[in-house]
Design a protein around this motif. Structure first.
Motif, PDB file in Angstrom:
ATOM      1  N   ILE A   1       0.840  -1.204   0.000  1.00 46.53           N
ATOM      2  CA  ILE A   1       0.000   0.000   0.000  1.00 46.53           C
ATOM      3  C   ILE A   1       0.872   1.250   0.000  1.00 46.53           C
ATOM      4  O   ILE A   1       0.571   2.232  -0.682  1.00 46.53           O
ATOM      5  CB  ILE A   1      -0.969  -0.014   1.208  1.00 46.53           C
ATOM      6  CG1 ILE A   1      -2.032  -1.108   1.015  1.00 46.53           C
ATOM      7  CG2 ILE A   1      -1.613   1.346   1.410  1.00 46.53           C
ATOM      8  CD1 ILE A   1      -2.845  -1.410   2.270  1.00 46.53           C
TER       9      ILE A   1
ATOM     10  N   ILE B   1      -4.574  -0.056  -2.878  1.00 41.59           N
ATOM     11  CA  ILE B   1      -5.286   0.890  -2.014  1.00 41.59           C
ATOM     12  C   ILE B   1      -6.087   0.145  -0.946  1.00 41.59           C
ATOM     13  O   ILE B   1      -6.741  -0.850  -1.231  1.00 41.59           O
ATOM     14  CB  ILE B   1      -6.262   1.757  -2.840  1.00 41.59           C
ATOM     15  CG1 ILE B   1      -5.503   2.554  -3.887  1.00 41.59           C
ATOM     16  CG2 ILE B   1      -7.097   2.659  -1.951  1.00 41.59           C
ATOM     17  CD1 ILE B   1      -6.390   3.191  -4.934  1.00 41.59           C
ATOM     18  N   SER B   2      -6.008   0.637   0.276  1.00 43.60           N
ATOM     19  CA  SER B   2      -6.906   0.234   1.348  1.00 43.60           C
ATOM     20  C   SER B   2      -7.260   1.502   2.103  1.00 43.60           C
ATOM     21  O   SER B   2      -6.370   2.256   2.505  1.00 43.60           O
ATOM     22  CB  SER B   2      -6.247  -0.778   2.286  1.00 43.60           C
ATOM     23  OG  SER B   2      -7.118  -1.109   3.343  1.00 43.60           O
ATOM     24  N   GLU B   3      -8.539   1.735   2.274  1.00 41.95           N
ATOM     25  CA  GLU B   3      -8.970   3.006   2.861  1.00 41.95           C
ATOM     26  C   GLU B   3      -8.692   3.123   4.355  1.00 41.95           C
ATOM     27  O   GLU B   3      -8.696   4.222   4.882  1.00 41.95           O
ATOM     28  CB  GLU B   3     -10.457   3.229   2.578  1.00 41.95           C
ATOM     29  CG  GLU B   3     -10.724   3.521   1.117  1.00 41.95           C
ATOM     30  CD  GLU B   3     -12.155   3.909   0.853  1.00 41.95           C
ATOM     31  OE1 GLU B   3     -12.954   3.995   1.804  1.00 41.95           O
ATOM     32  OE2 GLU B   3     -12.484   4.121  -0.317  1.00 41.95           O
ATOM     33  N   SER B   4      -8.471   1.997   5.039  1.00 43.01           N
ATOM     34  CA  SER B   4      -8.201   2.073   6.473  1.00 43.01           C
ATOM     35  C   SER B   4      -7.392   0.858   6.922  1.00 43.01           C
ATOM     36  O   SER B   4      -7.271  -0.130   6.200  1.00 43.01           O
ATOM     37  CB  SER B   4      -9.510   2.139   7.263  1.00 43.01           C
ATOM     38  OG  SER B   4     -10.192   0.900   7.187  1.00 43.01           O
TER      39      SER B   4
ATOM     40  N   LEU C   1      -9.641  -2.233   7.198  1.00 40.17           N
ATOM     41  CA  LEU C   1      -9.863  -2.875   5.903  1.00 40.17           C
ATOM     42  C   LEU C   1      -8.628  -3.652   5.457  1.00 40.17           C
ATOM     43  O   LEU C   1      -8.744  -4.728   4.870  1.00 40.17           O
ATOM     44  CB  LEU C   1     -10.254  -1.847   4.844  1.00 40.17           C
ATOM     45  CG  LEU C   1     -11.679  -1.330   4.938  1.00 40.17           C
ATOM     46  CD1 LEU C   1     -11.898  -0.186   3.963  1.00 40.17           C
ATOM     47  CD2 LEU C   1     -12.673  -2.448   4.699  1.00 40.17           C
TER      48      LEU C   1
ATOM     49  N   ASP D   1     -14.992  -0.702  -3.685  1.00 45.55           N
ATOM     50  CA  ASP D   1     -13.957   0.279  -4.024  1.00 45.55           C
ATOM     51  C   ASP D   1     -13.068   0.648  -2.837  1.00 45.55           C
ATOM     52  O   ASP D   1     -12.105   1.393  -3.000  1.00 45.55           O
ATOM     53  CB  ASP D   1     -14.606   1.557  -4.558  1.00 45.55           C
ATOM     54  CG  ASP D   1     -15.269   1.339  -5.907  1.00 45.55           C
ATOM     55  OD1 ASP D   1     -14.868   0.384  -6.604  1.00 45.55           O
ATOM     56  OD2 ASP D   1     -16.180   2.116  -6.249  1.00 45.55           O
ATOM     57  N   ALA D   2     -13.359   0.141  -1.662  1.00 42.62           N
ATOM     58  CA  ALA D   2     -12.585   0.499  -0.466  1.00 42.62           C
ATOM     59  C   ALA D   2     -11.202  -0.155  -0.449  1.00 42.62           C
ATOM     60  O   ALA D   2     -10.282   0.338   0.195  1.00 42.62           O
ATOM     61  CB  ALA D   2     -13.349   0.120   0.794  1.00 42.62           C
ATOM     62  N   VAL D   3     -11.057  -1.289  -1.153  1.00 42.98           N
ATOM     63  CA  VAL D   3      -9.768  -1.982  -1.244  1.00 42.98           C
ATOM     64  C   VAL D   3      -9.544  -2.323  -2.708  1.00 42.98           C
ATOM     65  O   VAL D   3     -10.430  -2.862  -3.375  1.00 42.98           O
ATOM     66  CB  VAL D   3      -9.744  -3.282  -0.396  1.00 42.98           C
ATOM     67  CG1 VAL D   3      -8.442  -4.029  -0.607  1.00 42.98           C
ATOM     68  CG2 VAL D   3      -9.947  -2.972   1.072  1.00 42.98           C
ATOM     69  N   TYR D   4      -8.355  -1.988  -3.206  1.00 40.09           N
ATOM     70  CA  TYR D   4      -7.995  -2.325  -4.573  1.00 40.09           C
ATOM     71  C   TYR D   4      -6.556  -2.819  -4.558  1.00 40.09           C
ATOM     72  O   TYR D   4      -5.661  -2.134  -4.060  1.00 40.09           O
ATOM     73  CB  TYR D   4      -8.143  -1.095  -5.479  1.00 40.09           C
ATOM     74  CG  TYR D   4      -7.850  -1.391  -6.918  1.00 40.09           C
ATOM     75  CD1 TYR D   4      -8.663  -2.231  -7.667  1.00 40.09           C
ATOM     76  CD2 TYR D   4      -6.740  -0.831  -7.534  1.00 40.09           C
ATOM     77  CE1 TYR D   4      -8.389  -2.507  -8.989  1.00 40.09           C
ATOM     78  CE2 TYR D   4      -6.459  -1.100  -8.865  1.00 40.09           C
ATOM     79  CZ  TYR D   4      -7.284  -1.939  -9.587  1.00 40.09           C
ATOM     80  OH  TYR D   4      -7.001  -2.221 -10.898  1.00 40.09           O
TER      81      TYR D   4
END
Length: 136
Positions: free
Chosen positions: A22, A29-32, A35, A98-101
């Motif tokens: 990340i 991508i990971s928003e938090s 997650l 979409d929160a994790v890609y």
């Protein structure tokens, strides 16, 4: 299914590797943090399933004498190897949206290779092979 200490270690290793990806790759991508942790758990479950299938196919390749069956199992293995990366991408997209890609095919392939290497390295550090198993 019983949770073993080594499973928790694997999840923490996966979390660290995922965190590095990340940080280093803008496509991952990971928003938090939560997650990312849940993604590490999901990766553990999915990759254990994939490893189980791969081991079964390899055992069938080694265990058969029929050339035709062996070719069929090699073809199945060649399907499972790249197919498992697409499976990881689709399951992560389905579960987290979409929160994790995890990027594209190449990033996921690199991620899974690094995950497996890190997992193997940490397992060797925690529980090194005994001298008896190395001699035999």
């Amino acid at each position: 299914m019983r949770l073993r200490p080594v499973d928790l270690v694997d999840i923490f290793v996966y979390l660290v590797v995922l965190g590095v990806f990340i940080q280093l790759f803008p496509e991952v991508i990971s928003e938090s943090f939560l997650l990312a942790l849940l993604t590490a758990v999901l990766l553990k479950v999915v990759l254990e399933g994939v490893l189980f299938v791969k081991k079964r196919i390899v055992a069938r390749i080694r265990g058969t004498r029929s050339h035709g069956i062996r070719v069929l199992n090699v073809a199945a293995l060649l399907f499972v190897l790249p197919g498992s990366k697409f499976l990881v991408l689709e399951i992560v997209a389905w579960v987290f949206g979409d929160a994790v890609y995890l990027g594209g095919f190449l990033q996921v392939t690199a991620l899974i290779i690094v995950l497996m290497l890190a997992r193997g390295g940490v397992r060797r550090i925690i529980d090194p092979p005994s001298r008896e198993s190395q001699a035999g």
